[in-house]
Design an enzyme around this catalytic site. Structure first.
Site, PDB file in Angstrom:
ATOM      1  N   TYR A 147     -78.852 -44.679  -2.749  1.00 54.26           N
ATOM      2  CA  TYR A 147     -80.135 -45.151  -2.223  1.00 54.26           C
ATOM      3  C   TYR A 147     -81.326 -44.409  -2.820  1.00 54.26           C
ATOM      4  O   TYR A 147     -82.470 -44.710  -2.498  1.00 54.26           O
ATOM      5  CB  TYR A 147     -80.172 -45.012  -0.693  1.00 54.26           C
ATOM      6  CG  TYR A 147     -79.445 -46.120   0.041  1.00 54.26           C
ATOM      7  CD1 TYR A 147     -78.080 -46.330  -0.169  1.00 54.26           C
ATOM      8  CD2 TYR A 147     -80.102 -46.950   0.940  1.00 54.26           C
ATOM      9  CE1 TYR A 147     -77.406 -47.341   0.500  1.00 54.26           C
ATOM     10  CE2 TYR A 147     -79.437 -47.956   1.619  1.00 54.26           C
ATOM     11  CZ  TYR A 147     -78.092 -48.154   1.401  1.00 54.26           C
ATOM     12  OH  TYR A 147     -77.438 -49.150   2.068  1.00 54.26           O
ATOM     13  N   LYS A 205     -64.894 -40.549  -2.920  1.00 57.57           N
ATOM     14  CA  LYS A 205     -64.095 -41.135  -4.004  1.00 57.57           C
ATOM     15  C   LYS A 205     -63.997 -40.058  -5.075  1.00 57.57           C
ATOM     16  O   LYS A 205     -64.380 -40.253  -6.232  1.00 57.57           O
ATOM     17  CB  LYS A 205     -64.790 -42.418  -4.495  1.00 57.57           C
ATOM     18  CG  LYS A 205     -63.987 -43.238  -5.463  1.00 57.57           C
ATOM     19  CD  LYS A 205     -62.802 -43.964  -4.853  1.00 57.57           C
ATOM     20  CE  LYS A 205     -61.991 -44.648  -5.928  1.00 57.57           C
ATOM     21  NZ  LYS A 205     -60.722 -45.213  -5.436  1.00 57.57           N
ATOM     22  N   ASP A 261     -72.704 -46.412   4.664  1.00 57.12           N
ATOM     23  CA  ASP A 261     -73.256 -47.721   5.045  1.00 57.12           C
ATOM     24  C   ASP A 261     -72.110 -48.715   5.232  1.00 57.12           C
ATOM     25  O   ASP A 261     -72.042 -49.435   6.232  1.00 57.12           O
ATOM     26  CB  ASP A 261     -74.208 -48.199   3.938  1.00 57.12           C
ATOM     27  CG  ASP A 261     -74.802 -49.564   4.237  1.00 57.12           C
ATOM     28  OD1 ASP A 261     -75.227 -49.780   5.384  1.00 57.12           O
ATOM     29  OD2 ASP A 261     -74.837 -50.409   3.328  1.00 57.12           O
ATOM     30  N   ASP A 265     -70.159 -50.376   9.101  1.00 59.36           N
ATOM     31  CA  ASP A 265     -70.052 -51.789   9.506  1.00 59.36           C
ATOM     32  C   ASP A 265     -68.595 -52.119   9.827  1.00 59.36           C
ATOM     33  O   ASP A 265     -68.308 -52.841  10.790  1.00 59.36           O
ATOM     34  CB  ASP A 265     -70.570 -52.728   8.411  1.00 59.36           C
ATOM     35  CG  ASP A 265     -72.071 -53.004   8.534  1.00 59.36           C
ATOM     36  OD1 ASP A 265     -72.783 -52.156   9.112  1.00 59.36           O
ATOM     37  OD2 ASP A 265     -72.521 -54.057   8.059  1.00 59.36           O
TER      38      ASP A 265
HETATM   39  C1  IPM Z   1     -78.221 -49.988   7.736  1.00 61.07           C
HETATM   40  C2  IPM Z   1     -78.779 -51.182   7.002  1.00 61.07           C
HETATM   41  C3  IPM Z   1     -79.850 -50.710   6.031  1.00 61.07           C
HETATM   42  C4  IPM Z   1     -79.165 -49.822   5.016  1.00 61.07           C
HETATM   43  C5  IPM Z   1     -80.644 -51.839   5.360  1.00 61.07           C
HETATM   44  C6  IPM Z   1     -81.284 -52.757   6.386  1.00 61.07           C
HETATM   45  C7  IPM Z   1     -81.677 -51.331   4.430  1.00 61.07           C
HETATM   46  O1  IPM Z   1     -77.763 -51.895   6.374  1.00 61.07           O
HETATM   47  O2  IPM Z   1     -79.000 -49.288   8.407  1.00 61.07           O
HETATM   48  O3  IPM Z   1     -77.018 -49.739   7.664  1.00 61.07           O
HETATM   49  O4  IPM Z   1     -78.688 -50.306   3.974  1.00 61.07           O
HETATM   50  O5  IPM Z   1     -79.095 -48.626   5.239  1.00 61.07           O
HETATM   51 MN    MN Z   2     -75.771 -51.127   6.814  1.00 61.80          MN
END
Ligand code: IPM
Ligand code: MN
Length: 377
Positions: A147, A205, A261, A265
């Site tokens: 990022y 990794k 990230d 999820d």
């Molecule tokens: C998260 C989201 C963000 C990220 C996006 C909305 C920029 O996916 O907070 O996990 O990638 O960090």
């Molecule tokens: Mn995310």
């Protein structure tokens, strides 16, 4: 502890963000009843929709308030067609911008499955994982890695030929987030569900990537300061299957930005879906709390989305404020909110569409607010 109270800046943002933040305010209001509220809330505008209307990502007062408030809460950002001239999503300033600008280096995402919560798998609502097996914290590095804004395009005659993202892993960035993960493990009342052991798992990794090798070396060095905590390692690809098959093994997990990230999820599925996933973006002097789900434009204005992620974000915020300012009142309110949430979830009476139910966002908020009133202060 501060008698004048704590300032909390709210950024409802886009789409369904305002709907869930409204429920968060409702629950904070219920917690504060009958007692001088030790916090005051101020709402600011910002996000993609605001950008389309004003040409700015957020109002200047909000930008200043994010810095001067004791804590920040963001609903969600992102709106179809709201794009900055450089291609970034309009509203980036609120999420990625705050993480960078306020140096919120640790993104702490609890993954806990509460009794009564269902899993939607293959379109059906069922119990797959058990609440006694899912209780971990994922700590995602939040300011660098993939990022890092060191990216760009090489064009020839206006045609993109190459796009480059540079992954930056620094000693400072790694060290502080890894130390934060070990501190969380040290202070958590219980360890991994499997065996009660305090354990920090380094997800990387490092069999392939140099940055990950450096991250793991740093992990080993920091871990020496915590001999009572077990060190554990997983390559990120293997981790995804172990997390699904054996979530009880995990206590605290630490990962670099992009990997964190992705795995958070996946982890959200184990806690009932994105509707339950909250995150605290924590720095040395600032913190921002958010439901992890996005703005869900498709559901905007329908009063349908799940507000529980926002309730968990509120809980995390109160706990963080309470611990930071050694103010037991806020920690007690966080615990009270957690009991109220647990009770409502266990009763199965606040299931929104993502749980196969028909309860609205605002009715779910009403249930939690009234459960809060029923819990001892
Ligand atoms: C998260 C989201 C963000 C990220 C996006 C909305 C920029 O996916 O907070 O996990 O990638 O960090
Ligand atoms: Mn995310």
């Amino acid at each position: 502890m501060r008698d004048s109270g704590y300032s909390i800046a709210l950024f409802p943002g886009d789409g369904t963000g305002p709907e869930v933040v409204r429920e968060g305010e409702k629950v904070l209001g219920a917690l504060a009843e009958g007692d001088a509220a030790p916090w005051h809330l101020t709402t600011y505008r910002g996000g993609g929709q605001y950008y389309l209307a004003s040409g700015r990502e957020w109002d200047p007062e909000g930008a200043a308030a994010a810095r001067s408030s004791d804590a920040v809460m963001v609903g969600a950002v992102g709106w179809p067609g709201a794009t900055l001239p450089n291609g970034d999503i309009a509203g980036r300033a609120l999420i990625l911008g705050m993480r960078e600008g306020l140096d919120l280096y640790a993104n702490v995402r609890p993954c806990k499955l509460y009794p009564g919560v269902l899993h939607r798998v293959s379109g059906e609502y069922r119990t797959v994982w058990s609440p006694k097996n899912v209780d971990l914290l994922i700590v995602r590095e939040n300011t660098e890695g993939l990022y890092t804004p060191a990216h760009g395009r090489l064009k020839r005659a206006d045609e993109t030929e190459v796009a480059i993202d540079t992954r930056v892993i620094t000693r400072k960035g790694s060290e502080r987030v890894i130390r934060y993960a070990f501190e969380l493990a040290r202070h958590r009342p219980t360890g991994a569900p499997e065996d009660g052991k305090k354990r920090v798992t380094c997800v990387d990794k490092s069999n392939v990537l140099e940055g990950c090798r450096f991250f793991r070396e740093t992990f080993d060095r920091v871990a020496q300061e915590y001999p009572e905590i077990e060190r554990d390692y997983a390559y990120v690809d293997a981790f995804t299957q172990w997390l699904v098959r054996n979530p009880e093994h995990y206590d605290v997990v630490v990962a670099t930005n992009m990997m964190g990230d992705i795995i958070t999820d996946l982890a959200a599925v184990l806690q009932g879906g994105m509707g339950f996933a909250a995150g605290g973006n924590i720095g040395t002097d600032h913190a921002m709390f958010e439901p992890v789900h996005g703005s869900a434009p498709k559901y905007a204005g329908k009063n349908q989305v799940n507000p529980f992620a926002t309730f968990f974000a509120v809980e995390q915020m109160l706990r963080w404020l309470g611990e930071r300012h050694a103010d037991a009142r806020l920690v007690r309110q966080a615990e009270r909110l957690d009991r109220a949430i647990s009770g409502v979830l266990a009763s199965g009476t606040a299931r929104t569409y993502d749980q196969g139910g028909t309860v609205t966002t605002s009715a779910a908020g009403d249930r939690v607010a009234s459960a809060v009133r029923g819990e001892a202060r």
